[in-house]
Design an enzyme around this catalytic site. Structure first.
Site, short mmCIF file in Angstrom:
data_model
loop_
_atom_site.label_atom_id
_atom_site.label_comp_id
_atom_site.label_asym_id
_atom_site.label_seq_id
_atom_site.Cartn_x
_atom_site.Cartn_y
_atom_site.Cartn_z
N LEU A 1 -14.48 1.99 36.27
CA LEU A 1 -13.71 2.99 35.54
C LEU A 1 -13.84 4.31 36.29
O LEU A 1 -14.86 4.59 36.91
CB LEU A 1 -14.25 3.17 34.12
N ASP A 2 -12.78 5.14 36.24
CA ASP A 2 -12.86 6.47 36.82
C ASP A 2 -14.01 7.24 36.19
O ASP A 2 -14.39 6.99 35.04
CB ASP A 2 -11.57 7.25 36.57
N ALA A 3 -14.51 8.24 36.91
CA ALA A 3 -15.61 9.06 36.38
C ALA A 3 -15.24 9.68 35.04
O ALA A 3 -16.07 9.73 34.12
CB ALA A 3 -15.97 10.16 37.39
#
Length: 314
Positions: free
Chosen positions: A145-147
């Site tokens: 997942l993106d940050a």
């Protein structure tokens, strides 16, 4: 094409037809998958030559000339170290898998240039051992997942689980359901975006719908409509980098707070949103060793829930 041992990756070639007439920094970025900034740095360091002579980043490439580029060796990725990650919850754990609820501001694994917390650090600090297949800094990672995207992630603890889960994600048999608050009101209220994604031609870290990119399919359905935004349930067939963010922006309905992809900063400010309103809500798959179907669900973190509350009151 040649390679100089110990001096990076040295390449020599005639100027390709596809970049003739382009600025050298733009051409280098496109040819080698770099950002424009990194390409300009390589040029300023003297690692690019045309017909044996030095060049500037704004010079144009001409047909019939000989281009030489020395790409410095990539830095070694950092290794994961045990460090608690506040706010990261363990939703499920057994001998083969662990499912976590990832908070905002946390990446999956250590990467060059990232100094913040990672999921791997948090799990190591909890004494959880993960599969060692794959690169050392990505142990147990089967998806990311993106940050600034919160929500559910599954990681492999056993080698058997790692192999089965990697294949399941590749073959698109994992149910990945997200909720996103997007600007405006998509028309139709439910639909499918089937549009290929690749790096943005600007080379600035964004991704974009690009002809010839990797196939990418996103299904969406409107759950609630507000005055200035809509809450969507989104199901992914593929898992490209920034896929939901790119596809929603392509529909001209970017995720609220997603300034990288054109979101309205005034709306985000009014709702108190400091990142893209995007949450990995549900994750379902066949258990990699036991064979039965498992499904996990998350709840909205406080910042996203507060934004929804404001919209519902409006």
């Amino acid at each position: 094409m040649s390679t100089q041992a110990g001096a990076g990756d040295h390449r020599g070639m005639p100027v390709p037809d596809g970049v003739e007439g382009e600025r050298i920094d733009a051409a280098i970025a496109r040819m080698f998958g770099l950002s424009r900034t990194r390409a300009a740095e390589i040029i300023s360091e003297g690692n690019v030559a045309v017909d044996g002579g030095s060049v500037g980043k704004s010079d144009r490439l001409e047909a019939g000339t000989w281009l030489e580029v020395t790409l410095p060796p990539p830095p070694e990725p950092p290794s994961a170290r045990a460090e608690p990650v506040p706010g990261m919850g363990i939703v499920h754990e057994d001998a083969d898998i662990v499912v976590v609820d990832k908070p905002v501001g946390v990446v999956a694994h250590p990467t060059v240039g990232w100094t913040g917390p990672t999921v791997l650090q948090g799990l190591l600090a909890s004494g959880i051992e993960l599969a060692t297949s794959g690169a050392a800094e990505r142990q147990g990672i089967v998806h990311r997942l993106d940050a600034n995207t919160s929500g559910l992630m599954v990681l492999a603890k056993s080698e058997a689980a790692y192999s089965v889960l990697k294949r399941a994600f590749k073959e698109r048999v994992v149910d990945k359901v997200y909720h996103s608050l997007v600007q405006g009101h998509p028309d139709p209220l439910r639909g499918t975006v089937d549009a290929p994604i690749d790096r943005h031609p600007a080379g600035d870290g964004r991704w974009a719908v690009v002809a010839g990119g990797r196939p990418s399919v996103t299904h969406y359905e409107t759950l609630e409509a507000f005055r200035a935004a809509s809450l969507l349930e989104i199901k992914l067939e593929t898992g490209r980098t920034h896929q939901i963010r790119v596809h929603m922006a392509a529909l001209r309905h970017p995720c609220v707070g997603d300034h990288l992809y054109g979101a309205d900063p005034a709306l985000a400010e009014r709702l108190g949103v400091r990142r893209q309103w995007l949450h990995a809500m549900r994750l379902g798959f066949e258990h990699p060793t036991r064979g039965h179907r498992v499904e996990f669900e998350s709840t909205y973190p406080d910042d996203l829930a507060a934004a929804l509350h404001l919209l519902r009151e409006d």
